[in-house]
Design an enzyme around this catalytic site. Structure first.
Site, PDB file in Angstrom:
ATOM      1  N   CYS A 377       0.823  -1.218   0.000  1.00 30.96           N
ATOM      2  CA  CYS A 377       0.000   0.000   0.000  1.00 30.96           C
ATOM      3  C   CYS A 377       0.857   1.268   0.000  1.00 30.96           C
ATOM      4  CB  CYS A 377      -0.958   0.036   1.189  1.00 30.96           C
ATOM      5  SG  CYS A 377      -2.180  -1.253   1.130  1.00 30.96           S
ATOM      6  N   ALA A 378       1.981   1.201  -0.689  1.00 30.42           N
ATOM      7  CA  ALA A 378       2.855   2.378  -0.772  1.00 30.42           C
ATOM      8  C   ALA A 378       3.488   2.377  -2.164  1.00 30.42           C
ATOM      9  CB  ALA A 378       3.915   2.318   0.329  1.00 30.42           C
TER      10      ALA A 378
END
Ligand SMILES: Cc1ncc(COP(=O)(O)O)c(C=O)c1O
Length: 468
Positions: A377-378
């Site tokens: 999620c980055a």
């Protein structure tokens, strides 16, 4: 290999660590969980507090019966516990319970008093999407750059503050990276943000289980105005999280969610909202979740956050030392064991040109080692750390939109919890060595849509382990 028996073990205070899980060769092995940055196992103190509380559990806030009053008392005590844990002053700050960090960031985004002049939010390129996307919906977002090693580029931070002088309303920055374990200098950034007339929010999803947080009084130039945290990353997986922030912010404006539990007066055409924190807790709260979080905090405080940090620094230094023995392994971010105390025990890597999906699958199916792989999620941070060119990134986006995730760039991530031990790291290193040398048992098939690897012929009866 060094001496692998740690001075201290914290295993006994956790639930389920001795559970054996099935392996591809038909045997079972005690599970090794190196995916604590995602979610952590429960503390026994949490399990016991929840069990004990459930016999008294009842409605909070409006009930007149004994159980309602006791539940209200416990819920409010939990709130005080969170405030104390993060060094907040109840006169200046409020603790608003919600589901998790993501919900807390979204709430602040909807409740923050932006003005016409001040409507810029500074985030960084290393943020988890949860501390980036909510801001894009409500403000102009500026991403502070990172250095090639994955650290926040403080010179660029200064430059952005200067470039958007008078317009920056808020700096919202990660307290610790969920990818590299990097710890931004939050109090120094706070001082700079305040000097520029902005406020600062710190995403403590990763920081809270591993380091002492001190929001400090609002009179301190290096204070933190808001923090977010998630209980499921703090050994209390009962669905709660917290936004701790300035009382004056939540005294103003309408709540983002409307309903019962947050009003003083309602007529057919008028509403008077309650004061914070009630104003921002619409509907019936997750009382059990709040009790669980407070029980976890009490246990962490009893152990001491310095002892937590010290144990995890020992694990991290050892892991970096051992992983660096594998010539085909590349660690992203800082890999120096001497600096293990200055970052969290989150280590991302790739090995011997094997795609991350495959390595994670073999570790799970053949060694009972749980890790995370992918982009965590980055996405922007990952692409920068991996030096993915714009051309390649374009191709990746095209493939994803075509539902083909087989070659998405990513990494394998290990992340330590308080209960992990040095011997578990030895097992991981041995497994990685075998994988590098092509020694593994399964025949794996990659699923095009998810990119994941599955061993042919693998079947497991999950009902044998848990059923309703
Ligand atoms: C740094 C960081 N921020 C935010 C989040 C989101 O947390 P949650 O999924 O509990 O909302 C995570 C989750 O991994 C995280 O690591």
């Amino acid at each position: 290999m060094q001496e692998t028996s740690p001075a201290i073990t914290y295993r006994d205070v956790f639930v389920g660590l001795d559970v054996e899980t099935p392996l591809l060769d038909g045997s079972r092995r005690r599970y090794i969980n190196f995916d604590n940055a995602a979610s952590t196992p429960a503390l026994r103190a949490v399990q016991e507090a929840v069990n004990n509380f459930l016999q008294y559990y009842s409605s909070v806030h409006r009930g007149t019966g004994f159980k309602s009053q006791l539940s209200t008392h416990a819920y409010e005590q939990a709130r005080q516990t969170v405030l104390r844990f993060v060094g907040a002053d109840p006169n200046e700050h409020v603790c608003i319970f919600g589901k998790n960090t993501t919900e807390a960031v979204n709430k602040l985004a909807r409740r923050f008093p932006f003005s016409r002049e001040r409507n810029v939010v500074l985030v960084s390129t290393l943020e988890h999407h949860s501390n980036d996307l909510p801001w894009r919906a409500v403000a102009e977002v500026v991403h502070v750059d990172i250095t090639p090693e994955g650290r926040l580029d403080e010179a660029d931070f200064d430059r952005c503050l200067e470039q958007y002088k008078g317009r920056v309303a808020l700096v919202s920055i990660s307290g610790a990276s969920n990818v590299t374990g990097f710890l931004p200098p939050i109090h120094r950034l706070a001082e700079k943000a305040h000097a520029a007339g902005a406020q600062i929010a710190v995403d403590c999803a990763q920081l809270a289980p591993h380091r002492k947080i001190d929001m400090r009084p609002l009179s301190d130039p290096a204070h933190l105005d808001y923090i977010f945290l998630s209980a499921h990353k703090m050994y209390a997986p009962f669905g709660t999280g917290a936004l701790v922030g300035r009382r004056d912010t939540f005294m103003q404006g309408d709540p983002d969610l409307r309903g019962g539990g947050e009003v003083e007066i309602v007529t057919l055409d008028q509403v008077v909202w309650s004061d914070p924190p009630e104003r921002d807790e619409a509907g019936s709260p997750n009382t059990v979740g709040a009790i669980a979080l407070a029980a976890a905090i009490h246990q962490l405080e009893a152990i001491g956050m310095d002892a937590v940090a010290q144990h995890e620094a020992e694990l991290t230094a050892y892991a970096l030392t051992r992983l660096r023995e594998l010539p085909a392994l590349r660690i992203y971010g800082d890999s120096d064991p001497a600096r293990a105390g200055e970052r969290l025990g989150v280590i991302p890597f790739n090995i011997c040109n094997r795609i991350h999906y495959e390595v994670a699958a073999i570790l799970g199916y053949e060694y009972g080692i749980g890790v995370r792989n992918g982009c965590f999620c980055a996405h922007p941070y990952l692409l920068r750390l991996m030096n993915v060119s714009e051309e390649e990134a374009k191709q990746v986006r095209h493939n994803i939109l075509s539902n083909d995730r087989r070659r998405i760039p990513g990494m394998v991530r290990i992340s330590f919890g308080l209960y992990n031990e040095l011997a578990e790291i030895d097992m991981l290193v041995e497994a990685l060595q075998n994988i590098c040398e092509g020694r593994y048992r399964g025949v794996y098939v990659q699923d095009t849509a998810s990119g994941q690897f599955f061993p042919q012929g693998w079947q497991v009866n999950y009902e044998a382990y848990f059923h309703f």
